[in-house]
Design a protein around this motif. Sequence first.
Motif, short mmCIF file in Angstrom:
data_model
loop_
_atom_site.label_atom_id
_atom_site.label_comp_id
_atom_site.label_asym_id
_atom_site.label_seq_id
_atom_site.Cartn_x
_atom_site.Cartn_y
_atom_site.Cartn_z
N GLU A 32 0.87 -1.31 -0.02
CA GLU A 32 0.04 -0.07 -0.03
C GLU A 32 0.79 1.13 0.06
O GLU A 32 0.38 2.29 -0.66
N TYR A 33 2.01 1.04 0.88
CA TYR A 33 2.91 2.48 0.69
C TYR A 33 3.41 2.35 -0.74
O TYR A 33 3.47 3.56 -1.07
N GLU A 34 3.97 1.50 -1.32
CA GLU A 34 4.42 1.49 -2.79
C GLU A 34 3.34 2.19 -3.67
O GLU A 34 3.72 2.75 -4.68
N GLY A 70 -1.67 2.61 -14.75
CA GLY A 70 -1.36 1.77 -13.39
C GLY A 70 -2.19 2.06 -12.49
O GLY A 70 -2.05 1.40 -11.39
N THR A 71 -3.22 2.57 -12.42
CA THR A 71 -4.37 2.92 -11.31
C THR A 71 -4.78 1.32 -10.88
O THR A 71 -5.04 1.06 -9.61
N LYS A 72 -5.18 0.43 -11.96
CA LYS A 72 -5.59 -0.72 -11.67
C LYS A 72 -4.52 -1.62 -11.00
O LYS A 72 -5.14 -2.70 -10.18
N ASN A 73 -3.47 -1.24 -10.97
CA ASN A 73 -2.61 -2.05 -10.12
C ASN A 73 -2.07 -1.79 -8.89
O ASN A 73 -1.40 -2.16 -8.11
N ILE A 74 -2.72 -0.68 -8.53
CA ILE A 74 -2.16 0.00 -7.01
C ILE A 74 -3.10 -0.72 -6.17
O ILE A 74 -4.35 -1.14 -6.11
N VAL A 75 -2.41 -1.01 -5.04
CA VAL A 75 -3.03 -1.63 -3.82
C VAL A 75 -3.37 -0.74 -2.68
O VAL A 75 -2.23 -0.12 -2.10
N ARG A 76 -4.53 -0.37 -2.48
CA ARG A 76 -4.85 0.76 -1.70
C ARG A 76 -6.28 0.31 -0.77
O ARG A 76 -7.10 -0.38 -1.37
N THR A 77 -6.39 0.95 0.37
CA THR A 77 -7.69 1.01 1.06
C THR A 77 -8.73 1.17 -0.04
O THR A 77 -8.77 2.17 -0.80
N LEU A 123 -9.38 6.20 -7.64
CA LEU A 123 -8.32 6.69 -6.87
C LEU A 123 -8.42 8.06 -6.38
O LEU A 123 -8.38 8.85 -7.05
N ILE A 124 -8.67 8.46 -4.98
CA ILE A 124 -8.95 9.81 -4.42
C ILE A 124 -7.58 9.94 -3.17
O ILE A 124 -7.17 9.09 -2.75
N HIS A 125 -7.68 11.39 -2.74
CA HIS A 125 -6.80 11.56 -1.96
C HIS A 125 -7.52 11.02 -0.41
O HIS A 125 -6.65 10.60 0.40
N ALA A 126 -8.73 11.23 -0.37
CA ALA A 126 -9.47 10.86 0.74
C ALA A 126 -9.42 11.76 2.04
O ALA A 126 -9.96 11.19 2.83
N ASP A 127 -8.52 12.58 2.09
CA ASP A 127 -8.43 13.49 3.29
C ASP A 127 -8.10 14.92 2.78
O ASP A 127 -7.06 15.63 3.14
N LEU A 128 -8.65 15.47 1.75
CA LEU A 128 -8.26 16.59 1.14
C LEU A 128 -8.89 17.87 1.79
O LEU A 128 -9.64 18.41 1.16
N ARG A 129 -8.35 17.83 3.01
CA ARG A 129 -8.97 19.12 3.87
C ARG A 129 -7.84 20.15 3.94
O ARG A 129 -6.81 20.05 3.44
N GLY A 130 -8.23 21.29 4.69
CA GLY A 130 -7.47 22.43 4.78
C GLY A 130 -6.12 22.22 5.40
O GLY A 130 -5.03 22.77 4.94
N SER A 131 -6.05 21.36 6.53
CA SER A 131 -4.63 21.02 6.99
C SER A 131 -3.51 20.33 6.20
O SER A 131 -2.43 20.10 6.38
N ASN A 132 -4.41 19.81 4.99
CA ASN A 132 -3.44 19.02 3.95
C ASN A 132 -3.08 19.73 2.65
O ASN A 132 -2.65 19.15 1.50
N VAL A 133 -3.37 21.02 2.83
CA VAL A 133 -3.36 21.77 1.67
C VAL A 133 -2.29 22.90 2.00
O VAL A 133 -2.49 23.64 2.99
#
Length: 332
Positions: free
Chosen positions: A66-68, A152-159, A213-223
């Motif tokens: 997932e990190y990769e 490559g999105t289809k090969n990504i392992v993420r939550t 595939l999304i950022h999932a936490d795209l709030r003010g503190s992460n911008v």
Amino acid sequence: MASTFANKGLYQQVADEAIRYYPYDGAEAKLLAFSENATYVLRDPQSHEPYGVLRIGRPGYHTIEEYEGEMSWLRQINDYTPLIVANPLTGRDGKYIQVVPGPDGRNYSCVVTEFLKGETLENGDDSYSTDEYEQLGEITAYLHRQSYIWNGTKNIVRTHWDYDTMIGDHPIWGRWQAFGGFNEEQRDELTRCCKIIRRRLERYGKAPENFGLIHADLRGSNVMVDESQIKVIDFDDCGFGWHLHDLAGSISFIEDRDFVPDLINAWHDGYCKVMPFTDTDFVEIDTFILQRRLQLTAWLASHSDSDPVKDLSRGWVEGTMYLADRYLHVFG
């Protein structure tokens, strides 16, 4: 989980040990944030110039694969979009992910990214700018477009962030019902809301046009805002989810404020510069806002030892019930 994660001294020891895995001899690790993960700036102790930002993940939260996946997406974003994100930096062995043994006998996955200059959009004084949110909507659309067209999105392992993993039977951040502030009547009302959310999301569906595939936490503190540039940081929660979840995420913890509709409209205007936004999408904005609010309620309950929780919990019940009442008035 919370008590182990709350041990700042332990994470500082891991951070100090992690420096040896990178070509930053003599660097010091200064704590930046202590929330879902521990984040440190690595800097020269004399000049205080930053080498990069070290993020130490909570054991068990992500796999190496997932990190990769996260690192692969960051490189793609920088190479194939106009967006600015923090490039991952390699350790002495040329790898992006370093597994560092902690003093408690557990292994901690560490990544270092570039240090990006700027001030966070979430500045703590409620002076949220519609101009900045319009830019944020445009940036979000670039992310969604890139993940949509990238083979490559289809090969990504993420939550996978969906109803089940956010507020359903298998919630990654825990159950929203564990938050101690609601009375029985309020819990019953929120449960009714959940049933409506589930039905509406089943009808909304998961298609490449609205789920990816999304950022999932795209709030003010992460911008980060640096003059006219907006930079996106902290992709630790990136995964597969509805595009509208990123809109809901952008107003995390402020969903009940009276200025939020203006921010949403500005975000929408920016998003439409890059990606289409249908009438069906627009109708479900409140569904995603309430789902995110309940997901954050679970986070507050399961991270009671985390730094921000005490402040964020003030007025949380009242704000959540305001959103629930409004939701039931429209969809109940």
